[in-house]
Design a protein around this motif. Structure first.
Motif, short mmCIF file in Angstrom:
data_model
loop_
_atom_site.label_atom_id
_atom_site.label_comp_id
_atom_site.label_asym_id
_atom_site.label_seq_id
_atom_site.Cartn_x
_atom_site.Cartn_y
_atom_site.Cartn_z
N ARG A 8 -6.37 -5.21 2.96
CA ARG A 8 -5.44 -6.18 2.37
C ARG A 8 -6.09 -7.56 2.29
O ARG A 8 -5.88 -8.30 1.33
CB ARG A 8 -4.14 -6.23 3.16
N TYR B 270 -7.27 -5.36 -1.57
CA TYR B 270 -6.99 -3.96 -1.91
C TYR B 270 -5.61 -3.59 -1.38
O TYR B 270 -5.41 -3.52 -0.17
CB TYR B 270 -8.05 -3.03 -1.31
N ASP B 271 -4.68 -3.37 -2.28
CA ASP B 271 -3.32 -3.00 -1.89
C ASP B 271 -2.89 -1.72 -2.60
O ASP B 271 -1.72 -1.53 -2.93
CB ASP B 271 -2.33 -4.13 -2.24
N TYR B 272 -3.87 -0.87 -2.84
CA TYR B 272 -3.63 0.37 -3.58
C TYR B 272 -3.43 1.52 -2.59
O TYR B 272 -3.01 1.32 -1.45
CB TYR B 272 -4.79 0.60 -4.56
N PRO C 281 5.22 -5.87 0.10
CA PRO C 281 4.40 -6.87 -0.59
C PRO C 281 4.35 -8.17 0.21
O PRO C 281 5.27 -8.48 0.98
CB PRO C 281 5.13 -7.07 -1.92
N LEU C 282 3.27 -8.90 0.02
CA LEU C 282 3.12 -10.18 0.73
C LEU C 282 4.12 -11.20 0.21
O LEU C 282 4.39 -11.30 -0.99
CB LEU C 282 1.71 -10.72 0.51
N LEU D 195 0.38 -1.09 5.71
CA LEU D 195 1.10 -2.30 5.30
C LEU D 195 1.74 -2.02 3.95
O LEU D 195 1.08 -2.03 2.92
CB LEU D 195 0.13 -3.47 5.22
N LYS D 196 3.04 -1.77 3.96
CA LYS D 196 3.71 -1.28 2.76
C LYS D 196 4.45 -2.36 1.98
O LYS D 196 4.59 -2.27 0.76
CB LYS D 196 4.70 -0.16 3.14
N SER E 147 -5.84 -3.74 7.61
CA SER E 147 -5.69 -5.20 7.47
C SER E 147 -6.83 -5.81 6.67
O SER E 147 -6.61 -6.72 5.86
CB SER E 147 -5.62 -5.85 8.86
N MET F 202 0.84 -1.20 0.00
CA MET F 202 0.00 0.00 0.00
C MET F 202 0.87 1.25 0.00
O MET F 202 2.00 1.22 0.48
CB MET F 202 -0.92 0.02 1.23
#
Length: 322
Positions: A277, A281-283, A315-316, A312-313, A274, A1
């Motif tokens: 995500r 949605y990770d925008y 990437p997974l 949460l910046k 949370s 994000m």
């Protein structure tokens, strides 16, 4: 994000000054007003669409600062029953879609609009009760004759240009809840999604976490506003949640907008991030500041500080423990 801001609160600054200011605060994205209620202080579509040099200069300025444009925002009532008012909002919307296409900005934010109650109406009519039955008749007419036909046409126009429409779920407009957003999306297509702002969920009695889940299951969140709300139950008991008092009458209002962390605690905002995500949605998380108890700089700075704690910046990765 990424953390961003709706730049309309910095309309007194130039675009370059605004970019420098938010960059110094650690932001990576900006949402820019292009007409309608937000105005055009930082971006005039008429100028940029008619002058290739100005368009390139605008693009180069943004790129040079390392800032991403998360959305162009042109909130207005394109369904206003007075045709000259609706036309002005509509023209701004179409130009904004065209500009988003040229700039490769993926989202245009706006309102759904709200029609009148018949063809000869002068003012919007926002039905909020199922009885007396006239309200149901108005609502049916609005959706079948105005809301769906308009957004089918404009939605296709946007989709043809690879632009998504983010509708802010806002009281006073036909689309104001997850259910009304999904109703329009079902009729128009996936080009329609939410510019989800939890502040408007709280005052309507909707849990933003559940709203995120409802919309997220349909991949229907195109953009996200970070703004808070506080509810004064004593004033709710007197005025109800549809309080019509001016926002400036803060002491007596049933609810009021606050900056992030001053209506709900950081744990609540951590849950919001949370859950975003969780549904994919990770925008951009775009700060909107409308806090009547804080200056622009203080309210914005506190929102940035609070959101930096929970954003949460990274990437997974793989679940190494599974």
């Amino acid at each position: 994000m990424k953390l961003g801001v709706f730049s309309v609160l910095f309309s007194q600054k130039s675009l370059e000054e605004t970019l420098d200011y938010i960059q110094a605060k650690g932001l990576e994205a900006i949402e820019i007003g292009t007409g309608g209620y937000p105005g055009k202080a930082h971006c005039d579509p008429d100028l940029l669409l008619s002058n290739e040099q100005k368009l390139n200069e605008f693009r180069q300025l943004i790129d040079a600062k390392g800032i991403e444009i998360s959305a162009l925002s042109v909130h207005g009532n394109t369904l206003h029953p007075q045709k000259e008012i609706a036309q002005e909002f509509h023209d701004d919307l179409i130009k904004t879609i065209d500009l988003a296409h040229k700039l490769e900005v993926p989202v245009v934010n706006t309102f759904s609009g709200c029609p009148g109650d018949h063809e000869g109406a002068k003012y919007p009519n926002w039905p909020v009760a199922p009885w007396p039955n006239e309200y149901q008749e108005i609502l049916k007419w609005q959706w079948e004759e105005k809301v769906i036909p308009y957004w089918k046409e404009v939605g296709q126009y946007a989709a043809d240009r690879n632009v998504k429409i983010g509708l802010e779920l806002h009281g006073g407009f036909s689309v104001h809840t997850p259910a009304t957003l999904l109703r329009l999306r079902d009729a128009v297509g996936e080009v329609i999604g939410a510019n989800l702002d939890p502040s408007h969920m709280w005052w309507q009695g909707i849990d933003p976490l559940e709203a995120i889940k409802i919309l997220g299951k349909h991949n229907a969140i195109h953009h996200f506003h970070a703004k808070d709300t506080t509810i004064d139950q004593n004033n709710v008991n007197r005025f109800g949640l549809t309080d019509m008092q001016s926002y400036s009458n803060m002491l007596d209002r049933a609810w009021q907008f606050r900056t992030v962390g001053f209506g709900h605690d950081i744990k609540t905002w951590a849950d919001i991030i949370s859950t975003l995500r969780l549904v994919g949605y990770d925008y951009v998380i775009s700060i909107e500041h409308e806090d009547g108890l804080m200056s622009i700089d203080e309210g914005f700075t506190k929102a940035v500080s609070n959101l930096h704690q929970v954003l949460l910046k990274e990437p997974l990765g793989d679940m190494w423990w599974v």
